[in-house]
Design a protein around this motif. Sequence first.
Motif, PDB file in Angstrom:
ATOM      1  N   MET A 152     -29.644  -2.543   1.417  1.00 41.80           N
ATOM      2  CA  MET A 152     -30.073  -1.760   0.270  1.00 41.80           C
ATOM      3  C   MET A 152     -29.043  -1.893  -0.856  1.00 41.80           C
ATOM      4  SD  MET A 152     -30.896   2.336   0.079  1.00 41.80           S
ATOM      5  CE  MET A 152     -32.174   2.162   1.333  1.00 41.80           C
ATOM      6  N   PRO A 153     -29.504  -2.121  -2.082  1.00 42.03           N
ATOM      7  CA  PRO A 153     -28.540  -2.301  -3.174  1.00 42.03           C
ATOM      8  C   PRO A 153     -27.863  -0.999  -3.569  1.00 42.03           C
ATOM      9  CG  PRO A 153     -30.788  -2.316  -4.017  1.00 42.03           C
ATOM     10  CD  PRO A 153     -30.889  -2.294  -2.521  1.00 42.03           C
ATOM     11  N   VAL A 154     -26.733  -1.137  -4.243  1.00 39.21           N
ATOM     12  CA  VAL A 154     -26.056   0.001  -4.852  1.00 39.21           C
ATOM     13  C   VAL A 154     -26.560   0.102  -6.284  1.00 39.21           C
ATOM     14  CG1 VAL A 154     -23.830   0.917  -5.589  1.00 39.21           C
ATOM     15  CG2 VAL A 154     -24.021  -0.272  -3.401  1.00 39.21           C
ATOM     16  N   TYR A 155     -27.007   1.294  -6.678  1.00 42.87           N
ATOM     17  CA  TYR A 155     -27.589   1.468  -8.000  1.00 42.87           C
ATOM     18  C   TYR A 155     -26.604   2.135  -8.955  1.00 42.87           C
ATOM     19  CZ  TYR A 155     -32.206   0.348  -6.119  1.00 42.87           C
ATOM     20  OH  TYR A 155     -33.264  -0.295  -5.539  1.00 42.87           O
ATOM     21  N   SER A 156     -26.554   1.592 -10.158  1.00 40.94           N
ATOM     22  CA  SER A 156     -25.831   2.259 -11.227  1.00 40.94           C
ATOM     23  C   SER A 156     -26.716   3.358 -11.801  1.00 40.94           C
ATOM     24  CB  SER A 156     -25.471   1.254 -12.326  1.00 40.94           C
ATOM     25  OG  SER A 156     -25.001   1.915 -13.484  1.00 40.94           O
ATOM     26  N   MET A 157     -26.092   4.398 -12.364  1.00 41.74           N
ATOM     27  CA  MET A 157     -26.882   5.429 -13.035  1.00 41.74           C
ATOM     28  C   MET A 157     -27.185   5.039 -14.474  1.00 41.74           C
ATOM     29  SD  MET A 157     -25.542   9.118 -11.669  1.00 41.74           S
ATOM     30  CE  MET A 157     -23.794   8.791 -11.638  1.00 41.74           C
ATOM     31  N   THR A 158     -26.632   3.936 -14.926  1.00 38.13           N
ATOM     32  CA  THR A 158     -26.873   3.457 -16.282  1.00 38.13           C
ATOM     33  C   THR A 158     -27.943   2.372 -16.264  1.00 38.13           C
ATOM     34  OG1 THR A 158     -24.565   3.903 -16.868  1.00 38.13           O
ATOM     35  CG2 THR A 158     -25.798   2.447 -18.328  1.00 38.13           C
ATOM     36  N   GLY A 159     -28.963   2.537 -17.096  1.00 41.61           N
ATOM     37  CA  GLY A 159     -30.017   1.535 -17.121  1.00 41.61           C
ATOM     38  C   GLY A 159     -30.914   1.710 -18.329  1.00 41.61           C
ATOM     39  N   TYR A 160     -31.710   0.673 -18.581  1.00 40.60           N
ATOM     40  CA  TYR A 160     -32.645   0.703 -19.714  1.00 40.60           C
ATOM     41  C   TYR A 160     -33.809  -0.231 -19.412  1.00 40.60           C
ATOM     42  CZ  TYR A 160     -34.660   0.066 -24.341  1.00 40.60           C
ATOM     43  OH  TYR A 160     -35.533   0.010 -25.396  1.00 40.60           O
ATOM     44  N   ALA A 161     -35.009   0.204 -19.819  1.00 43.38           N
ATOM     45  CA  ALA A 161     -36.195  -0.648 -19.686  1.00 43.38           C
ATOM     46  C   ALA A 161     -37.275  -0.132 -20.623  1.00 43.38           C
ATOM     47  CB  ALA A 161     -36.712  -0.664 -18.252  1.00 43.38           C
ATOM     48  N   THR A 162     -38.122  -1.022 -21.070  1.00 42.54           N
ATOM     49  CA  THR A 162     -39.231  -0.646 -21.944  1.00 42.54           C
ATOM     50  C   THR A 162     -40.387  -1.613 -21.737  1.00 42.54           C
ATOM     51  OG1 THR A 162     -39.852  -0.126 -24.231  1.00 42.54           O
ATOM     52  CG2 THR A 162     -38.439  -2.035 -23.896  1.00 42.54           C
ATOM     53  N   ALA A 163     -41.594  -1.154 -22.073  1.00 42.59           N
ATOM     54  CA  ALA A 163     -42.775  -2.006 -21.930  1.00 42.59           C
ATOM     55  C   ALA A 163     -43.903  -1.442 -22.780  1.00 42.59           C
ATOM     56  CB  ALA A 163     -43.209  -2.110 -20.469  1.00 42.59           C
ATOM     57  N   HIS A 164     -44.866  -2.312 -23.096  1.00 44.35           N
ATOM     58  CA  HIS A 164     -46.064  -1.927 -23.840  1.00 44.35           C
ATOM     59  C   HIS A 164     -47.285  -2.372 -23.048  1.00 44.35           C
ATOM     60  CE1 HIS A 164     -43.013  -1.825 -27.007  1.00 44.35           C
ATOM     61  NE2 HIS A 164     -43.825  -1.011 -27.666  1.00 44.35           N
ATOM     62  N   GLY A 165     -48.367  -1.631 -23.213  1.00 45.24           N
ATOM     63  CA  GLY A 165     -49.600  -1.995 -22.531  1.00 45.24           C
ATOM     64  C   GLY A 165     -50.793  -1.365 -23.218  1.00 45.24           C
ATOM     65  N   PRO A 166     -52.008  -1.827 -22.910  1.00 48.64           N
ATOM     66  CA  PRO A 166     -53.217  -1.266 -23.532  1.00 48.64           C
ATOM     67  C   PRO A 166     -53.428   0.188 -23.133  1.00 48.64           C
ATOM     68  CG  PRO A 166     -53.790  -2.751 -21.739  1.00 48.64           C
ATOM     69  CD  PRO A 166     -52.320  -2.898 -21.948  1.00 48.64           C
ATOM     70  N   ALA A 167     -53.817   0.994 -24.095  1.00 52.88           N
ATOM     71  CA  ALA A 167     -54.067   2.408 -23.817  1.00 52.88           C
ATOM     72  C   ALA A 167     -55.439   2.629 -23.208  1.00 52.88           C
ATOM     73  CB  ALA A 167     -53.935   3.220 -25.104  1.00 52.88           C
ATOM     74  N   ASP A 168     -56.366   1.677 -23.388  1.00 51.92           N
ATOM     75  CA  ASP A 168     -57.737   1.833 -22.929  1.00 51.92           C
ATOM     76  C   ASP A 168     -57.951   1.026 -21.662  1.00 51.92           C
ATOM     77  OD1 ASP A 168     -58.298   1.529 -26.321  1.00 51.92           O
ATOM     78  OD2 ASP A 168     -58.620   3.403 -25.231  1.00 51.92           O
ATOM     79  N   GLU A 169     -57.928   1.685 -20.518  1.00 55.07           N
ATOM     80  CA  GLU A 169     -58.235   0.994 -19.273  1.00 55.07           C
ATOM     81  C   GLU A 169     -59.734   1.107 -19.000  1.00 55.07           C
ATOM     82  OE1 GLU A 169     -55.946   2.282 -15.987  1.00 55.07           O
ATOM     83  OE2 GLU A 169     -54.274   0.968 -16.497  1.00 55.07           O
ATOM     84  N   PRO A 170     -60.386  -0.004 -18.639  1.00 52.30           N
ATOM     85  CA  PRO A 170     -61.830   0.057 -18.387  1.00 52.30           C
ATOM     86  C   PRO A 170     -62.162   0.949 -17.205  1.00 52.30           C
ATOM     87  CG  PRO A 170     -60.925  -2.045 -17.662  1.00 52.30           C
ATOM     88  CD  PRO A 170     -59.834  -1.337 -18.413  1.00 52.30           C
ATOM     89  N   THR A 171     -63.221   1.739 -17.333  1.00 54.40           N
ATOM     90  CA  THR A 171     -63.754   2.572 -16.258  1.00 54.40           C
ATOM     91  C   THR A 171     -65.261   2.379 -16.238  1.00 54.40           C
ATOM     92  OG1 THR A 171     -64.106   4.502 -17.661  1.00 54.40           O
ATOM     93  CG2 THR A 171     -61.925   4.276 -16.668  1.00 54.40           C
ATOM     94  N   PRO A 172     -65.981   2.871 -15.214  1.00 58.56           N
ATOM     95  CA  PRO A 172     -67.442   2.728 -15.206  1.00 58.56           C
ATOM     96  C   PRO A 172     -68.116   3.344 -16.425  1.00 58.56           C
ATOM     97  CG  PRO A 172     -66.644   3.319 -13.029  1.00 58.56           C
ATOM     98  CD  PRO A 172     -65.458   3.401 -13.955  1.00 58.56           C
ATOM     99  N   ASP A 173     -67.526   4.439 -16.929  1.00 57.99           N
ATOM    100  CA  ASP A 173     -68.114   5.098 -18.098  1.00 57.99           C
ATOM    101  C   ASP A 173     -67.553   4.564 -19.405  1.00 57.99           C
ATOM    102  OD1 ASP A 173     -69.655   6.711 -16.496  1.00 57.99           O
ATOM    103  OD2 ASP A 173     -68.077   8.230 -16.308  1.00 57.99           O
ATOM    104  N   ARG A 174     -66.525   3.775 -19.327  1.00 58.34           N
ATOM    105  CA  ARG A 174     -65.905   3.274 -20.556  1.00 58.34           C
ATOM    106  C   ARG A 174     -65.562   1.803 -20.367  1.00 58.34           C
ATOM    107  NH1 ARG A 174     -60.487   6.051 -22.189  1.00 58.34           N
ATOM    108  NH2 ARG A 174     -59.786   4.780 -20.463  1.00 58.34           N
ATOM    109  N   PRO A 175     -66.402   0.896 -20.834  1.00 59.87           N
ATOM    110  CA  PRO A 175     -66.123  -0.535 -20.666  1.00 59.87           C
ATOM    111  C   PRO A 175     -64.878  -0.947 -21.421  1.00 59.87           C
ATOM    112  CG  PRO A 175     -68.409  -0.124 -21.331  1.00 59.87           C
ATOM    113  CD  PRO A 175     -67.669   1.155 -21.500  1.00 59.87           C
ATOM    114  N   ALA A 176     -64.367  -2.110 -21.063  1.00 60.88           N
ATOM    115  CA  ALA A 176     -63.188  -2.619 -21.748  1.00 60.88           C
ATOM    116  C   ALA A 176     -63.531  -2.919 -23.199  1.00 60.88           C
ATOM    117  CB  ALA A 176     -62.701  -3.893 -21.060  1.00 60.88           C
ATOM    118  N   PRO A 177     -62.625  -2.584 -24.130  1.00 60.47           N
ATOM    119  CA  PRO A 177     -62.888  -2.871 -25.528  1.00 60.47           C
ATOM    120  C   PRO A 177     -62.860  -4.369 -25.787  1.00 60.47           C
ATOM    121  CG  PRO A 177     -60.646  -2.115 -25.239  1.00 60.47           C
ATOM    122  CD  PRO A 177     -61.329  -1.961 -23.924  1.00 60.47           C
TER     123      PRO A 177
END
Length: 303
Positions: A1-26
Amino acid sequence: MPVYSMTGYATAHGPADEPTPDRPAPLGPTALLGVEMRAVNGRFLDLTLRLAEELRAAEPALRERVAAHVRRGKVELRAWVERRSDAGVRAPSQAELQQLLRVQEQVQAWLPQARALSVADVLQLVQRAPAPGGDYTAALLSLTERVLQDFNAARAREGQRLAAMLRERLHGLRTLAAQAEPLVPQAVAQQRERFVQRFTEAVGLTPVDASVLQERALAEATAYAVRIDVAEELSRLDSHLSEIDALLERGGEVGKRLDFLIQELHREANTLGSKATSLELTRIALDMKVLIEQMREQVQNLE
């Protein structure tokens, strides 16, 4: 098992509209979700969430997800929605089309001359209306999971670097302890001999039986030799070093345990310095304190 630092950073972007049966993909993304995580060291898990208003419903689930991955540290998670000015056309759902049909029939019942809705009219009305089921929780949690993976990967890389630095300091402390070990009996013998010599010199100045003074001198010299013997401190120091090495090898949540062991190392180095009767032992004790202090600074960043 790795040793983890308490210092870290991460970011990401993704579509806000996920397709569902009632809401098709845009046909094109109408909005993007953004998630950013950053953390610094802390004694406990101190999680701050900064969420856009439309994302606040996901706060309990977000806290649960983060707590499952992070144990300690001052963590800040930001999440927002980016509206796209060049958004593509969102395909209307079946529910929306049925609703528009009902409205059209009601209007034409009162206004028979009203024309039927064209495709362009339908798409324009759909784009102006909020997307049905505008709950971004599922998309946000999915994106946050991705950010957490990147975040932990960054913490693991930093933890690996810190562990390597700690192991380097451990090697330095073991080298210093090896240098001090042969000096201990030599220092004890020198101090014992010096003590006896001073008492012997005092015999000529004191009208007391010389055998009595000699016996007293030997007893005092032995007691003093016990007080300046640092073999026990070196033995405990070696034990602490081995425990630190084992913790780094095991990995996981080792920060608090390492912090305690660093305090113990500092105590042994202080005792070694206070008992030192030679410049060489004093130098070794000071060099040990420098390395231990460097280790303490690094350990403060480990989970």
